[in-house]
Design a protein around this motif. Sequence first.
Motif, PDB file in Angstrom:
ATOM      1  N   ILE A 190      66.294  37.653  51.285  1.00  0.00           N
ATOM      2  CA  ILE A 190      67.500  36.891  51.625  1.00  0.00           C
ATOM      3  C   ILE A 190      68.695  37.835  51.683  1.00  0.00           C
ATOM      4  O   ILE A 190      68.716  38.884  51.029  1.00  0.00           O
ATOM      5  N   THR A 191      69.709  37.459  52.454  1.00  0.00           N
ATOM      6  CA  THR A 191      70.997  38.144  52.420  1.00  0.00           C
ATOM      7  C   THR A 191      71.871  37.377  51.434  1.00  0.00           C
ATOM      8  O   THR A 191      72.481  36.362  51.781  1.00  0.00           O
ATOM      9  N   PRO A 192      71.906  37.799  50.160  1.00  0.00           N
ATOM     10  CA  PRO A 192      72.565  36.991  49.136  1.00  0.00           C
ATOM     11  C   PRO A 192      74.084  37.081  49.198  1.00  0.00           C
ATOM     12  O   PRO A 192      74.651  38.110  49.578  1.00  0.00           O
ATOM     13  N   GLN A 193      74.732  35.985  48.801  1.00  0.00           N
ATOM     14  CA  GLN A 193      76.181  35.923  48.736  1.00  0.00           C
ATOM     15  C   GLN A 193      76.569  35.474  47.329  1.00  0.00           C
ATOM     16  O   GLN A 193      76.128  34.428  46.864  1.00  0.00           O
ATOM     17  N   SER A 194      77.383  36.274  46.656  1.00  0.00           N
ATOM     18  CA  SER A 194      77.823  35.930  45.307  1.00  0.00           C
ATOM     19  C   SER A 194      79.100  35.107  45.387  1.00  0.00           C
ATOM     20  O   SER A 194      80.119  35.569  45.921  1.00  0.00           O
ATOM     21  N   MET A 195      79.064  33.884  44.878  1.00  0.00           N
ATOM     22  CA  MET A 195      80.221  32.990  44.934  1.00  0.00           C
ATOM     23  C   MET A 195      80.309  32.149  43.678  1.00  0.00           C
ATOM     24  O   MET A 195      79.280  31.777  43.103  1.00  0.00           O
ATOM     25  N   LEU A 196      81.532  31.852  43.264  1.00  0.00           N
ATOM     26  CA  LEU A 196      81.734  30.929  42.161  1.00  0.00           C
ATOM     27  C   LEU A 196      81.358  29.519  42.612  1.00  0.00           C
ATOM     28  O   LEU A 196      81.478  29.193  43.803  1.00  0.00           O
ATOM     29  N   PRO A 197      80.928  28.680  41.678  1.00  0.00           N
ATOM     30  CA  PRO A 197      80.525  27.323  42.066  1.00  0.00           C
ATOM     31  C   PRO A 197      81.579  26.561  42.863  1.00  0.00           C
ATOM     32  O   PRO A 197      81.259  25.882  43.836  1.00  0.00           O
ATOM     33  N   GLY A 198      82.848  26.711  42.461  1.00  0.00           N
ATOM     34  CA  GLY A 198      83.914  25.979  43.141  1.00  0.00           C
ATOM     35  C   GLY A 198      84.182  26.435  44.561  1.00  0.00           C
ATOM     36  O   GLY A 198      84.882  25.744  45.319  1.00  0.00           O
ATOM     37  N   ASP A 199      83.644  27.595  44.963  1.00  0.00           N
ATOM     38  CA  ASP A 199      83.874  28.121  46.311  1.00  0.00           C
ATOM     39  C   ASP A 199      82.741  27.765  47.282  1.00  0.00           C
ATOM     40  O   ASP A 199      82.858  28.000  48.491  1.00  0.00           O
ATOM     41  N   LEU A 200      81.658  27.204  46.770  1.00  0.00           N
ATOM     42  CA  LEU A 200      80.483  26.968  47.604  1.00  0.00           C
ATOM     43  C   LEU A 200      80.726  25.929  48.694  1.00  0.00           C
ATOM     44  O   LEU A 200      80.272  26.087  49.833  1.00  0.00           O
ATOM     45  N   TYR A 201      81.440  24.862  48.360  1.00  0.00           N
ATOM     46  CA  TYR A 201      81.640  23.778  49.326  1.00  0.00           C
ATOM     47  C   TYR A 201      82.315  24.293  50.597  1.00  0.00           C
ATOM     48  O   TYR A 201      81.833  24.028  51.711  1.00  0.00           O
ATOM     49  N   MET A 202      83.427  24.996  50.439  1.00  0.00           N
ATOM     50  CA  MET A 202      84.157  25.479  51.615  1.00  0.00           C
ATOM     51  C   MET A 202      83.343  26.518  52.384  1.00  0.00           C
ATOM     52  O   MET A 202      83.426  26.574  53.620  1.00  0.00           O
ATOM     53  N   ALA A 203      82.557  27.317  51.675  1.00  0.00           N
ATOM     54  CA  ALA A 203      81.726  28.323  52.353  1.00  0.00           C
ATOM     55  C   ALA A 203      80.690  27.651  53.245  1.00  0.00           C
ATOM     56  O   ALA A 203      80.440  28.093  54.374  1.00  0.00           O
ATOM     57  N   VAL A 204      80.085  26.567  52.762  1.00  0.00           N
ATOM     58  CA  VAL A 204      79.129  25.816  53.584  1.00  0.00           C
ATOM     59  C   VAL A 204      79.864  25.122  54.726  1.00  0.00           C
ATOM     60  O   VAL A 204      79.424  25.155  55.887  1.00  0.00           O
ATOM     61  N   HIS A 205      80.971  24.487  54.397  1.00  0.00           N
ATOM     62  CA  HIS A 205      81.740  23.734  55.397  1.00  0.00           C
ATOM     63  C   HIS A 205      82.172  24.618  56.567  1.00  0.00           C
ATOM     64  O   HIS A 205      82.177  24.176  57.720  1.00  0.00           O
ATOM     65  N   ARG A 206      82.518  25.871  56.282  1.00  0.00           N
ATOM     66  CA  ARG A 206      82.994  26.801  57.319  1.00  0.00           C
ATOM     67  C   ARG A 206      81.862  27.631  57.919  1.00  0.00           C
ATOM     68  O   ARG A 206      82.112  28.572  58.668  1.00  0.00           O
ATOM     69  N   ASN A 207      80.607  27.290  57.575  1.00  0.00           N
ATOM     70  CA  ASN A 207      79.439  28.011  58.083  1.00  0.00           C
ATOM     71  C   ASN A 207      79.455  29.495  57.731  1.00  0.00           C
ATOM     72  O   ASN A 207      78.926  30.328  58.479  1.00  0.00           O
ATOM     73  N   MET A 208      80.054  29.806  56.595  1.00  0.00           N
ATOM     74  CA  MET A 208      80.044  31.186  56.122  1.00  0.00           C
ATOM     75  C   MET A 208      78.696  31.536  55.506  1.00  0.00           C
ATOM     76  O   MET A 208      78.337  32.709  55.398  1.00  0.00           O
ATOM     77  N   ILE A 209      77.963  30.516  55.078  1.00  0.00           N
ATOM     78  CA  ILE A 209      76.639  30.716  54.492  1.00  0.00           C
ATOM     79  C   ILE A 209      75.685  29.686  55.086  1.00  0.00           C
ATOM     80  O   ILE A 209      76.103  28.656  55.631  1.00  0.00           O
ATOM     81  N   ASP A 210      74.388  29.963  54.962  1.00  0.00           N
ATOM     82  CA  ASP A 210      73.364  29.057  55.489  1.00  0.00           C
ATOM     83  C   ASP A 210      72.887  28.051  54.449  1.00  0.00           C
ATOM     84  O   ASP A 210      72.203  27.081  54.788  1.00  0.00           O
ATOM     85  N   GLY A 211      73.233  28.296  53.188  1.00  0.00           N
ATOM     86  CA  GLY A 211      72.797  27.385  52.140  1.00  0.00           C
ATOM     87  C   GLY A 211      73.066  27.958  50.775  1.00  0.00           C
ATOM     88  O   GLY A 211      73.753  28.983  50.624  1.00  0.00           O
ATOM     89  N   VAL A 212      72.514  27.296  49.754  1.00  0.00           N
ATOM     90  CA  VAL A 212      72.737  27.719  48.378  1.00  0.00           C
ATOM     91  C   VAL A 212      71.418  27.722  47.608  1.00  0.00           C
ATOM     92  O   VAL A 212      70.511  26.954  47.910  1.00  0.00           O
ATOM     93  N   MET A 213      71.308  28.610  46.646  1.00  0.00           N
ATOM     94  CA  MET A 213      70.260  28.521  45.630  1.00  0.00           C
ATOM     95  C   MET A 213      70.973  28.007  44.389  1.00  0.00           C
ATOM     96  O   MET A 213      71.706  28.736  43.720  1.00  0.00           O
ATOM     97  N   PHE A 214      70.789  26.718  44.114  1.00  0.00           N
ATOM     98  CA  PHE A 214      71.665  26.031  43.178  1.00  0.00           C
ATOM     99  C   PHE A 214      70.893  24.890  42.528  1.00  0.00           C
ATOM    100  O   PHE A 214      70.018  24.290  43.151  1.00  0.00           O
ATOM    101  N   PRO A 215      71.213  24.561  41.286  1.00  0.00           N
ATOM    102  CA  PRO A 215      70.534  23.444  40.624  1.00  0.00           C
ATOM    103  C   PRO A 215      70.951  22.098  41.205  1.00  0.00           C
ATOM    104  O   PRO A 215      72.053  21.958  41.746  1.00  0.00           O
TER     105      PRO A 215
END
Length: 361
Positions: A190-215
Amino acid sequence: MKTVNSILLTIVILILGICTVPGSVLAKEPIVLKAATYHPVAHYLTDDAFKHFGDEIEKRTNGQVKFKWFLAESLAKSIQMYSAVESGLADIAFAGTYAIIHKMPVTAWLELPFVIDSSRHSADVAWDMYTQIPEMAAEYSSVKVLGFFNTSICHMSTLDAPIKTLEDLKGKRIATPSASGINIMKLLGITPQSMLPGDLYMAVHRNMIDGVMFPFAPLRSYKLTDLLANHTICSVYNATNAIIMNKAKWDSLPKDVQQVFDDLRQSAGSLCGQTLTTESGWILEDLKARGDKVYYLTAEEKARWKEKVKPLYKEWIDNLNSKGMDGQALFDKISKISQERREHPYQVDSWWGNAGKKRQK
């Protein structure tokens, strides 16, 4: 005689003065503890575990202790929560030790891939590690430990179709807050992206990432379920957390209050673990019910993933060896603890309450 009368008059005046002082002034002021979390207010942990724990402490101390809550990073960011307790900014925190896992080489076993079954399982294992392995206890010497719990198990949620094979992972931009998760994803291609939990929503919304490995438990409370409808149940790893208190604050507490906290240490961590495990289960059922695509990784495919991440086990052992510990012996001991806890989990305590159960609307 006049002197005696004067003394008696003074005593009477003092007694009358004391009697006119409001009761609230005379009453012993409660001990107010600043308690901090990084979890969202909507997370079931907030009410069903954290606040419920605080209420139980207040009840068992007959109101002698009260909690002043600072929720959702309002006192300190998630990566600063542990140091906030060390410095005294917070008296108590439900802290993500995953943010400083590089300082806790023994604890890091809990973040190895495919070694933990659930958050409930990890809470039991972590407590046994802490109480049976002096090298782990030493990692928490700067704070008073009140319990352990890990995040719920991390799966993969994506914008596109669910991930089914290692080949599907190649080049995918997947985010996680955990350094351990980053290392795992690199080995999986995978091409991993390190992000704080609170930043994940906007990253997905803006298509900056393809998804999350998250509980799954916080997937809903961080509103990621609003954007992600493809899920691969792969149970890769979870991230460590601890309930901790500032040492000076702990030392200042009366002995009877300390005993109340000590009586609840293992139970409080297991309550957090049970809350996460329960919440994760019904959230997954809700996602299925609304039509999300949910794919369970096959045993054969999971074996391929495990083969890819094998270097991390050796790395953990070698790291402990380099610090003068017997890495292989500790790996074997913790693996035995883990199996024993699979077979004999901590039993549900009567004070736990809702513990992540779905609330009736």
